[in-house]
Design an enzyme around this catalytic site. Structure first.
Site, PDB file in Angstrom:
ATOM      1  N   GLU A   1      35.238  23.574 -27.584  1.00 52.28           N
ATOM      2  CA  GLU A   1      34.830  23.162 -26.360  1.00 52.28           C
ATOM      3  C   GLU A   1      36.085  23.400 -25.184  1.00 52.28           C
ATOM      4  O   GLU A   1      35.632  23.933 -24.102  1.00 52.28           O
ATOM      5  CB  GLU A   1      34.365  21.616 -26.396  1.00 52.28           C
TER       6      GLU A   1
ATOM      7  N   ASP B   1      37.911  19.386 -31.070  1.00 50.62           N
ATOM      8  CA  ASP B   1      38.829  19.906 -30.619  1.00 50.62           C
ATOM      9  C   ASP B   1      39.504  19.370 -29.586  1.00 50.62           C
ATOM     10  O   ASP B   1      38.760  18.452 -28.947  1.00 50.62           O
ATOM     11  CB  ASP B   1      38.783  21.673 -30.126  1.00 50.62           C
TER      12      ASP B   1
END
Length: 486
Positions: free
Chosen positions: A146, A79
């Site tokens: 994350e 991400d």
């Protein structure tokens, strides 16, 4: 055009990074990038797995003659932080990133680039797809979410990954090896307010603080950059006390791990105080520019007329909000006693937003000392509870304690010295690398983090240095040749 970056060296890394820029992958919108990575692994004929937390694991056997080496895990997250300038039209859930070459750097047009952690992921992909490298058994672990709480790392199951050495590819200074990181915890604050009628003879205005640099709330907190929310509330505290200003709504910052670059507020003021209000905005802008003359050269604080708001925040909640945010600890709280130049504890007052009778304030508290992290978070909790708000502390994750006797650290120091003539600097990072959480699932892992040079992550000024990507790739390849035997 974005495709120009594919011609940079090393092409095998930049081509994969380009592919990642073409797939929207903001945190919590990762189905497409996870599917892409599964297809990538399977397309190479490699064992490819995906777990319930959204983590993708791809395994590649050792090259001939390297079967006896310890297993290596390349680890990075898929991400990216979705930040854009207010004048940039971009939908992070649909639009690709428009990356381009700017001198010695690659950056993006008006948005975050996603080099954090796309370059690390691209390097892992390059190892998986290359047929001319020497390496023992390797695994690539691509984690989920994350940037919004490390959900993938939290959800990683023991015994799923087989390797012995974790190479985290999520650091942002070439020539430095990271052996520790801060832990963190989220503070979520909520005020409920009554929506009151706008009095007669009050005129509406919009306040806008813009032009700040923003950046990573861990890596960049030491820079002393301005926080848009703190500047806005500092003015509102004066205006509501001295000019009978009333607050209709406020909208500052966005992501918990990004220093807020912009803040906006809609207010009303008695007609007879309009000119005094405008003069004070100009005065405060001059003050802010003076205080942050070196740090924030593009700082702007402006006022303009706007449509009459539908309602106002009741005065009791307005004053409690302003006082609490004004008093809330923000920025560097304490420097480390153990490592010179390292922030130990900090707080980022990330966002303040009002909508439909609710005001939400979000913060991220970081520290490499667990007790200090909890003390600061509880201090902030007490502050907002005194202001009659609800506070939830959540998402606590541990730091990563440095191990200066790490075998992979010593090996990588020697590899760097042999190839580039000097010993890399040993660092800990004031950011939430996943190593702390991953190490709690796999305490036997020998871990280290490194990467190319990235500047202004989590902001539209994010950029990655081209030359250091090449050096990072060479260092990764040389390290693989020197992984010790089992």
């Amino acid at each position: 055009m974005s495709s120009e970056i594919k011609n940079l060296d090393p092409k095998v890394v930049w081509e994969h990074f380009y592919d990642l820029t073409q797939i929207p992958r903001p945190s919590k919108h990762e189905d497409a990038i996870q599917e892409f990575m599964v297809n990538f692994g399977e397309g190479l004929g490699l064992e490819t797995l995906k777990d319930a937390a959204g983590n993708v694991l791809i395994r590649k056997p050792a090259t001939p003659g390297m079967e006896n080496r310890k297993g290596v895990i390349f680890q990075g997250h898929l991400d990216m932080v979705p930040q854009k300038n207010s004048d940039t039209k971009h939908d992070f859930t649909k639009d690709p990133i428009d990356a381009y070459i700017d001198g010695d750097w690659v950056t993006a047009k008006g948005t975050t680039l996603g080099a954090d952690n796309g370059i690390g992921a691209a390097a892992a992909m390059a190892v998986l797809s290359s047929n001319d490298l020497e390496h023992g058994p390797v695994e690539a672990l691509f984690t989920a979410e994350e940037e919004t709480g490390m959900a993938g790392a939290f959800g990683l199951q023991p015994n799923w990954v087989k390797g012995d050495i974790l190479l985290n590819l999520d650091s942002e200074d070439e020539g430095e090896l990271y052996v520790g990181c801060a832990g963190g915890i989220d503070a979520s604050v909520q005020f409920e307010y009554d929506q009151l009628i706008v009095p007669k003879d009050f005129e509406p205005f919009k306040l806008a603080i813009t032009g700040l640099k923003g950046g990573h709330s861990g890596m960049d907190i030491i820079l002393g950059l301005a926080n848009a929310n703190k500047l806005m509330v500092r003015f509102l505290r004066y205006a509501t006390r001295e000019l009978d200003v009333r607050l209709a709504n406020i909208d500052g910052g966005s992501l918990r791990n990004a220093i807020p670059r912009e803040a906006f507020a809609e207010i009303v003021v008695p007609t007879e105080q309009v000119e005094a209000l405008k003069a004070k905005v100009s005065e405060f802008e001059s003050t802010y520019k003076s205080e942050f003359s070196k740090k924030e050269p593009n700082l702007s604080f402006k006022i303009e007329g706007c449509d009459k708001p539908d309602s106002l925040i009741d005065e009791y909640t307005q004053d409690n909000l302003i006082d609490a945010v004004y008093a809330c600890p923000n920025g560097v709280i304490r420097m480390s006693d153990d490592m010179e130049g390292l922030v130990e504890t900090s707080s980022n007052l990330a966002s303040v937003k009002s909508v439909n009778g609710v005001i939400k304030v979000n913060m991220l508290i970081r520290s490499s000392v667990e007790t200090a992290k909890m003390e600061l978070s509880e201090r902030i909790e007490s502050l907002f509870e005194l202001a009659d708000a609800e506070v939830i502390l959540s998402g606590s994750y541990p730091g990563w304690k440095p191990n200066l006797d790490s075998p992979i650290l010593k090996e990588m120091q020697e590899v760097y010295k042999t190839n580039w003539g000097k010993i890399p600097e040993i660092r800990a990072i004031h950011a939430g690398l996943e190593c702390g959480l991953l190490g709690s699932h796999y305490p036997n892992w020998d871990m280290i983090s490194f990467g190319p040079t990235i500047r202004s992550p989590h902001s539209p000024d994010e950029k990655v240095n081209i030359e250091t990507v090449s050096k990072f790739w060479e260092y990764l390849k040389e390290t693989l040749k020197h992984i010790p035997a089992k």
